[in-house]
Design an enzyme around this catalytic site. Structure first.
Site, PDB file in Angstrom:
ATOM      1  N   HIS A 139      71.146  27.355 105.788  1.00 50.80           N
ATOM      2  CA  HIS A 139      71.765  27.990 103.698  1.00 50.80           C
ATOM      3  C   HIS A 139      71.559  29.330 104.279  1.00 50.80           C
ATOM      4  O   HIS A 139      72.516  29.995 103.200  1.00 50.80           O
ATOM      5  CB  HIS A 139      71.919  26.712 103.469  1.00 50.80           C
ATOM      6  CG  HIS A 139      73.187  26.636 101.918  1.00 50.80           C
ATOM      7  ND1 HIS A 139      73.830  27.875 101.681  1.00 50.80           N
ATOM      8  CD2 HIS A 139      72.844  26.115 101.205  1.00 50.80           C
ATOM      9  CE1 HIS A 139      74.705  26.796 101.537  1.00 50.80           C
ATOM     10  NE2 HIS A 139      73.987  26.102 100.878  1.00 50.80           N
ATOM     11  N   ASP A 155      77.475  28.769 104.916  1.00 44.31           N
ATOM     12  CA  ASP A 155      78.288  28.191 103.410  1.00 44.31           C
ATOM     13  C   ASP A 155      78.439  26.795 103.654  1.00 44.31           C
ATOM     14  O   ASP A 155      79.120  26.428 104.664  1.00 44.31           O
ATOM     15  CB  ASP A 155      78.873  28.898 102.397  1.00 44.31           C
ATOM     16  CG  ASP A 155      79.868  29.528 103.055  1.00 44.31           C
ATOM     17  OD1 ASP A 155      80.390  28.724 103.928  1.00 44.31           O
ATOM     18  OD2 ASP A 155      80.169  30.820 102.582  1.00 44.31           O
TER      19      ASP A 155
END
Length: 419
Positions: free
Chosen positions: A389, A393
């Site tokens: 992350h 995304d």
């Protein structure tokens, strides 16, 4: 000159390994490329060859100990030095040779050396039992000589159940007298250190999870048309083993070409990102020595049959526990096929420094509505993505998965996109 042999890189991110078995002894004369040791990592059983001709002077580790990468594994007296030393000894012997009485001593010495060599060969033959590191660990913990364990595996390989049967063979002797009234014997708790392969794996997983913020994305893919295509290709190319994996990999590579960030890797402090041009796609293989993840390199330049051939080669090597170190290095993204064992959804851990991994669930015939609103049976597979992350995304991985899914659900779109 005596030279230390430095244990080379044996896999991506691997800094240590278990010394499973020495294939030579101190004093042995060895040649270049001769295997000297079997070492085991969390990914593979690797055979280490010598890079020099010469004589083994010192082994730095005992079997079962943890060897460090980039540190000395053994010391070797190089062949030239061995030759010169032998010449020197020969010259000295010739200069001091005395007739009669002195001639018998060397003969006795030679006979002794031959006998010792024979003894070493016999001892080595008993220690070369074919088996896995896990079985060797059980043998060490229970002080069992592997040569005494009956083997039922292929080519005389000792399986785990062989070892367990051998160990339990002593149990009836101890428990038989208690057959009348004695209560069943309940084994107590057992504590064992986490070391070797388990320790390496534990550190690698902790490193990945503690330094990479994982997130998971799950979707399902309709493979009905792709399965039909595979069966057609299988009939057209009977000499090539075409499973679903080559199709998954090739489609993944096509999708990566449109989303290169999925094939990237950050540096240690995540201040730079390298977009890797080679699509080196790893595949998790469940082998007797544990989970192995070799990768098919440059999938973007290969046709479907070439990918199938590479997968077949790596699968055979992995199942034999003999994956070449170069096949374990340089992976850029990984496919884990947990569905082969029956699972449907997983939360896979990223193989650092990659930025994503996908777990394939098993293919199931499930009811789905077609375009006419009618219910029909479709071949459905669930896929579970884990992403870094810091780099990816949710929108990026969703769009990427959608593109991959499109290739798999509509194989014709994949075929026209291939170069």
């Amino acid at each position: 000159m005596i030279k230390d042999f430095i244990l080379p890189d044996i896999g991506e991110g691997i800094v240590e390994c278990e010394l499973v078995e020495w294939l030579v002894k101190e004093g042995d004369t060895i040649t270049e490329d001769q295997p000297v040791a079997d070492v085991s990592t969390d990914k593979a059983l690797v055979q280490i060859p010598s890079m020099f001709d010469g004589r083994v002077v010192k082994l730095y580790y005992k079997e079962g100990e943890i060897a460090k990468v980039h540190e000395p594994l053994f010391a070797i007296e190089l062949a030239d030095e061995v030759g010169s030393n032998n010449d020197a000894h020969a010259t000295k012997a010739a200069a001091t040779t005395e007739p009669a009485a002195t001639t018998t001593a060397p003969a006795t010495a030679v006979a002794t050396v031959k006998q010792e060599s024979s003894d070493r060969q016999m001892e080595r033959s008993t220690s070369k039992a074919l088996t896995t590191p896990a079985v060797r660990r059980i043998a060490r913990e229970n002080n069992v000589d592997l040569a005494q364990v009956p083997a039922s595996g292929k080519n005389g390989r000792i399986l785990k159940e062989d070892m367990l049967n051998f160990l339990s063979g002593d149990a009836p002797v101890a428990t038989a007298p208690a057959a009348s009234t004695a209560a069943p014997v309940v084994a107590g708790d057992r504590v064992e250190p986490i070391k070797g392969i388990k320790a390496v794996m534990a550190r690698a997983m902790q490193e990945s999870v503690s330094t990479i913020p994982h997130f998971t994305y799950v979707d399902e893919i309709d493979l009905t048309d792709l399965i039909a295509l595979r069966l057609k290709l299988k009939a057209q190319y009977p000499d090539v083993k075409i499973t679903m994996m080559p199709l998954f990999m090739k489609a993944l590579s096509l999708a990566i070409s449109e989303f290169p960030i999925m094939n990237s890797r950050p540096n240690a402090d995540c201040t730079e990102l390298t977009y890797v041009s080679s699509h080196n796609i790893g595949m998790a293989v469940d082998s007797k020595v544990g989970l192995l993840v070799p990768n098919v390199k440059n999938v973007q330049t290969m046709n479907l049959l070439e990918v199938a051939g590479a997968i077949g080669r790596l699968t055979e090597s992995a199942r034999a526990g003999r994956v070449a170190p170069e096949d374990l290095k340089g992976g850029t993204i990984t496919i884990s096929n947990v569905g082969a064992l029956g699972g449907t959804v997983a939360t896979p851990i990223i193989n650092k420094p990659e930025v994503a991994i996908v777990a394939l669930g098993k293919v199931q015939a499930l009811p789905r509505f077609n375009e006419k609103g009618e219910v029909e049976a479709r071949q459905i597979m669930t896929v579970s993505w884990s992403g870094d992350h810091r780099i990816i995304d949710g929108g990026t991985i969703a769009r990427f998965c959608n593109r991959w899914k499109q290739f798999l659900e509509d194989p014709s779109s994949m075929l026209v996109t291939m170069r």
